[in-house]
Design an enzyme around this catalytic site. Sequence first.
Site, PDB file in Angstrom:
ATOM      1  CG  HIS A 142      -2.273   0.554   1.029  1.00  0.00           C
ATOM      2  ND1 HIS A 142      -2.896   0.643  -0.198  1.00  0.00           N
ATOM      3  CD2 HIS A 142      -3.178   1.079   1.940  1.00  0.00           C
ATOM      4  CE1 HIS A 142      -4.098   1.178  -0.057  1.00  0.00           C
ATOM      5  NE2 HIS A 142      -4.296   1.460   1.220  1.00  0.00           N
TER       6      HIS A 142
ATOM      7  CG  ASN B 183      -9.087   5.403   5.526  1.00  0.00           C
ATOM      8  OD1 ASN B 183      -8.518   4.786   4.633  1.00  0.00           O
ATOM      9  ND2 ASN B 183      -9.810   4.804   6.463  1.00  0.00           N
TER      10      ASN B 183
ATOM     11  CG  ASP C  48      -1.876   0.690  -3.321  1.00  0.00           C
ATOM     12  OD1 ASP C  48      -1.976   1.872  -2.956  1.00  0.00           O
ATOM     13  OD2 ASP C  48      -2.661  -0.203  -2.943  1.00  0.00           O
TER      14      ASP C  48
ATOM     15  CG  ASN D 299     -10.295   3.363   1.880  1.00  0.00           C
ATOM     16  OD1 ASN D 299     -11.406   3.410   1.347  1.00  0.00           O
ATOM     17  ND2 ASN D 299      -9.948   2.427   2.748  1.00  0.00           N
TER      18      ASN D 299
END
Length: 231
Positions: A19, A66, A91, A112
């Site tokens: 991520h 987020n 990613d 997100n």
Amino acid sequence: MLLLVGLGNPGRDYAGNRHNIGFMAADAIVRRHSFSPWRQKFSGEIAEGTVAGEKVAVLKPLTYMNESGRSVAAAAQFWKIEPKDIVVFHDELDLPPAKMRVKTGGGHAGHNGLRSIQAHLGPDFRRVRLGIGHPGAKELVTNWVLGDFAKADSDWLQQLLDALADHLPRLVAGEDAAYQSDIALALQPEKKAKAPKAPPPAEAPKPAGPSEASKNAMAETLRRLLAQKKR
């Protein structure tokens, strides 16, 4: 001015996660182009420099994924940068490892970080999608993206990060398709040169026959012998 954003999560526990490939790309770019040292601003880390004669800022939001949009929006507002001049490195589950694509606009596909940026700035920013592959089942996705890259990934990952930084002038110039193409070529495995074909074996020389003069001399000798027998 161009704003490059690398997405990831802050802290050592996340540093090697799939991520966090956006953070890794941002670090590679700052190193390669000798940007200023990182400093904290806009709820993130920012570094500045010049690429191909253009002022460029690189941002790593420290808000966790987020809330990435809050950091990006603050930087964009400060420098009055429009979405078309914002490039987000992130990613991408839907691309195989070591593949990348560049696009402008589109949805967030459940990412997100992209979702948060779109909520603050709309969808019309540019994206550099960095393939990490898919684990194969939806229920495995969270552990996959928050898991570290395997040792077997180190070679292609480093090659990709180097190529993203090396060919950055293309992206800065707005040549997104050329940037994508150059990186794809840089990641192609080297083709082994074919060994040259061996020359065909030389034919053995044919034995030389008697010369014309030798033939005439032999014929003359035979005539003399026959003439002597007749006497």
